[in-house]
Design a protein around this motif. Structure first.
Motif, PDB file in Angstrom:
ATOM      1  N   UNK A   1      16.612  30.918  -6.242  1.00 30.63           N
ATOM      2  CA  UNK A   1      17.281  30.823  -4.881  1.00 30.63           C
ATOM      3  C   UNK A   1      16.617  30.085  -4.050  1.00 30.63           C
ATOM      4  N   UNK A   2      16.946  28.980  -3.093  1.00 36.43           N
ATOM      5  CA  UNK A   2      16.243  28.491  -2.149  1.00 36.43           C
ATOM      6  C   UNK A   2      17.084  28.653  -0.916  1.00 36.43           C
TER       7      UNK A   2
ATOM      8  N   UNK B   1       7.667  30.461  -3.531  1.00 36.37           N
ATOM      9  CA  UNK B   1       7.384  29.023  -3.511  1.00 36.37           C
ATOM     10  C   UNK B   1       7.613  28.821  -2.117  1.00 36.37           C
ATOM     11  N   UNK B   2       6.629  27.644  -1.538  1.00 46.16           N
ATOM     12  CA  UNK B   2       6.892  27.324  -0.357  1.00 46.16           C
ATOM     13  C   UNK B   2       6.721  25.520  -0.676  1.00 46.16           C
ATOM     14  N   UNK B   3       7.715  24.807   0.022  1.00 47.18           N
ATOM     15  CA  UNK B   3       7.752  23.337  -0.227  1.00 47.18           C
ATOM     16  C   UNK B   3       7.978  22.480   1.042  1.00 47.18           C
ATOM     17  N   UNK B   4       7.827  21.401   1.222  1.00 49.06           N
ATOM     18  CA  UNK B   4       8.176  20.512   2.316  1.00 49.06           C
ATOM     19  C   UNK B   4       8.681  19.220   1.693  1.00 49.06           C
ATOM     20  N   UNK B   5       9.795  18.461   2.330  1.00 51.01           N
ATOM     21  CA  UNK B   5      10.264  17.303   1.720  1.00 51.01           C
ATOM     22  C   UNK B   5      10.763  16.570   3.058  1.00 51.01           C
ATOM     23  N   UNK B   6      10.273  14.967   2.979  1.00 53.77           N
ATOM     24  CA  UNK B   6      10.475  14.160   4.003  1.00 53.77           C
ATOM     25  C   UNK B   6      11.994  13.800   3.921  1.00 53.77           C
TER      26      UNK B   6
ATOM     27  N   UNK C   1      10.626  17.471  -3.860  1.00 53.66           N
ATOM     28  CA  UNK C   1       9.870  18.449  -2.725  1.00 53.66           C
ATOM     29  C   UNK C   1       8.274  18.637  -3.094  1.00 53.66           C
ATOM     30  N   UNK C   2       7.554  18.946  -2.459  1.00 56.05           N
ATOM     31  CA  UNK C   2       6.109  19.111  -2.583  1.00 56.05           C
ATOM     32  C   UNK C   2       5.439  20.416  -2.237  1.00 56.05           C
TER      33      UNK C   2
ATOM     34  N   UNK D   1      11.952  18.857   6.436  1.00 56.12           N
ATOM     35  CA  UNK D   1      12.362  20.141   6.098  1.00 56.12           C
ATOM     36  C   UNK D   1      11.623  21.218   5.211  1.00 56.12           C
ATOM     37  N   UNK D   2      11.558  22.316   5.650  1.00 53.55           N
ATOM     38  CA  UNK D   2      10.806  23.329   4.647  1.00 53.55           C
ATOM     39  C   UNK D   2      11.821  23.998   3.932  1.00 53.55           C
ATOM     40  N   UNK D   3      11.177  24.119   2.626  1.00 51.27           N
ATOM     41  CA  UNK D   3      12.172  24.879   1.579  1.00 51.27           C
ATOM     42  C   UNK D   3      11.309  26.220   1.047  1.00 51.27           C
TER      43      UNK D   3
END
Length: 564
Positions: free
Chosen positions: A341-342, A374-379, A392-393, A420-422
């Motif tokens: 779940x995100x 886990x934490x990700x970022x996306x442009x 996402x990174x 954004x942060x996921x």
């Protein structure tokens, strides 16, 4: 470096502090001459920007012809964080810098106008503004201070308002064996909804508790905000909406301690304004604390694990430290292996800056290895293209239970545009019992991450984790814990028996041998110039049957492993 100096018995003399890089000439960073202040006085010497390698600190005392002169030094303390030259009469050396580096969240010298109940403690004629100190039994006064306090524990080297050693703030200090007491500040009377904002500093071995709440006729209500323990050598923001039905009330800030407390609490820039606390959900540097509509975080469609972005009342949040606060939270015991779940943030606006570090607090309790956070970022310019499988990174990952506590985390990134942060919850085991995840207090800074790069293990394991795919774990302990013969008598950070270190020993391994893996947090790419990993070790192997190995891995980051 902080130290105490007495020069009252010196007619002519100088105390100098040098930094001496290994194999190089020493560099003067601080000196004080012929000080006439009676008794002991506090000194602070910045040690940074001299060398990037190993060094020693050298103190040099120089006296005149009077053989009866006595120069005294005591209570030398080394610590990480911002440091300004002190006292004002001290002289920086050629190698010193007196520019204070603010730690996130950062201060600002652009101040909004003061309202009726606001106070920055800079008015010499009315330093407390309309705030009043309690004079009841069991209370002590707050101290009005400029520059570093003359205290046992390190205090703020600068105020928050101006970020300099000439600004003012209030502080209280507790020491070992001091009787139980509190220090209170109140302002009012107030009515309806009010937003209370302030900056606080909490540092020390066993820092007192800090509470913000409401009171009527001296009766204090349950906390709206609660913090305890050292929060690091930096100023931190706090904000909360206050309200009591049916009457006037006072906004109240309390520092309280008992006989075992030792540390400093300071406050600055107190502000009370009518209405709810303002909040910009598109500003990466704002504190996204889930108090207002879940900070506009949303659940990504297509996932099975269902985050609650406005959870309250089930456990203490991090922002306020009370059951009244909000967080993002999910209980995972009802889900199956590989369910995910995100949780995704709104689009954070870049405003022409480069954001290098994501800060947040997370909660991960229950069975270790049962679930993974886990934490990700996306442009993204407009937030389009959101899906469970979006590109996402990865900037952070954790699957080891942290117990029932909030843990500070940081993730390296380099976002030059909107982003954004996921946050992702993933099940690793079938219906793990009592596994709970929580997210709170998310914000980004333009400074590089700190805690992921430096760890002295004095408070916790930072973001280092033991692997689930080995035969033993590294233990966080004092040198004398357990069987003292298995490790060094002192740690490296403090060079004392009360410091902390990580220990791995043969008796913890099975008879046939094995390995203990220690994983770092996710680290940023180093580029073509590479990077440097530095650590101190103490190793002794019987009959050469063992090894300490440092490796790199693209799947996570870097690991330290010992094979016995």
């Amino acid at each position: 470096m902080q130290l105490w100096v007495s020069m009252e018995e010196v007619e002519e003399g100088t105390l100098r502090v040098y930094v001496e890089p290994i194999g190089e000439e020493k560099v003067l960073v601080w000196s004080l001459s012929n000080s006439v202040q009676p008794g002991w006085q506090l000194g602070r010497a910045p040690l940074y920007n001299v060398t990037t390698g190993f060094y020693q600190v050298v103190l040099e005392g120089v006296l005149g012809v009077n053989q009866l002169d006595v120069l005294k030094v005591d209570d030398i303390m080394m610590f990480y964080g911002p440091c300004s030259l002190w006292p004002k009469e001290a002289t920086p050396g050629a190698g010193a810098t007196t520019t204070t580096t603010s730690l996130p969240p950062i201060s600002t010298t652009t101040q909004e106008p003061l309202g009726e109940y606001d106070c920055d403690f800079e008015n010499m004629f009315q330093p407390f503004c309309k705030w009043q100190m309690s004079e009841e039994n069991g209370t002590v006064p707050w101290r009005w201070q400029v520059g570093p306090p003359q205290s046992l524990s390190p205090g703020p080297s600068v105020d928050h308002t101006y970020g300099t050693a000439t600004g003012h703030y209030l502080y209280v200090e507790s020491k070992w064996a001091d009787p139980m007491a509190s220090a209170q500040l109140s302002v009012g009377p107030l009515e309806s909804f009010q937003c209370l904002r302030f900056w606080y500093y909490m540092f020390g071995e066993r820092t007192p508790q800090l509470v913000a709440t409401t009171s009527i006729n001296g009766d204090v209500y349950s906390p709206e905000f609660f913090k305890e323990g050292s929060q690091g050598d930096a100023w931190h923001p706090a904000k909360m909406t206050l309200h009591i039905n049916g009457g006037n009330y006072y906004a109240t800030i309390i520092a309280q301690w008992n006989e075992s407390s030792q540390g400093i609490i300071a406050v600055d820039d107190l502000r009370v304004h009518p209405g709810y606390c303002p909040y910009d959900h598109t500003d990466p540097a704002s504190l996204h604390d889930f108090e207002n509509n879940g900070s506009d975080f949303d659940v990504v469609d297509g996932g099975i694990v269902d985050w609650d972005t406005m959870n309250t009342g089930e456990q203490v949040d991090h922002t306020l430290g009370t059951m009244k606060g909000y967080m993002a939270r999910v209980e995972l015991s009802e889900y199956n292996v590989d369910d995910i779940g995100q949780l995704i943030s709104p689009v954070y606006k870049n405003y022409g800056k480069t954001y290098k570090c994501l800060h947040f607090y997370y909660y991960l309790s229950g069975l270790s290895g049962g679930a993974q956070l886990s934490a990700y970022v996306r442009s993204t310019e407009d937030g389009s293209g959101v899906s469970i499988n979006m590109y996402k990174t990865l900037i952070f990952q954790q699957k080891i239970s942290q117990g029932e506590m909030w843990v500070n985390a940081e993730g390296h990134m380099k976002m030059t545009g909107n982003f954004q942060v996921i946050f992702e919850a993933k099940l690793l085991k079938e219906r793990p019992p009592a596994v709970v995840m929580g997210i709170d207090d998310v914000f980004a800074t333009t400074e590089d991450c700190r805690t992921a790069s430096i760890c002295d293990f004095e408070h916790d394991m930072c973001s280092w984790i033991n692997s689930e795919e080995d035969t033993a774990d590294w233990l966080l302990q004092r040198p004398g814990d357990g069987d003292a013969a298995l490790g060094p008598p002192v740690d490296h950070s403090t060079n004392g028996a009360d410091g902390h270190l990580l220990l791995m020993s043969g008796p913890l391994m099975p008879p046939e041998g094995g390995k203990a893996l220690l994983w770092s947090p996710v680290l940023p790419a180093t580029g073509s110039n590479g990077g440097c990993f530095q650590f101190y070790y103490n190793a002794a192997f019987l009959l050469d049957k063992g090894a300490l190995t440092v490796c790199g891995s693209l799947s996570l980051s870097c690991l330290v492993c010992i094979r016995v």
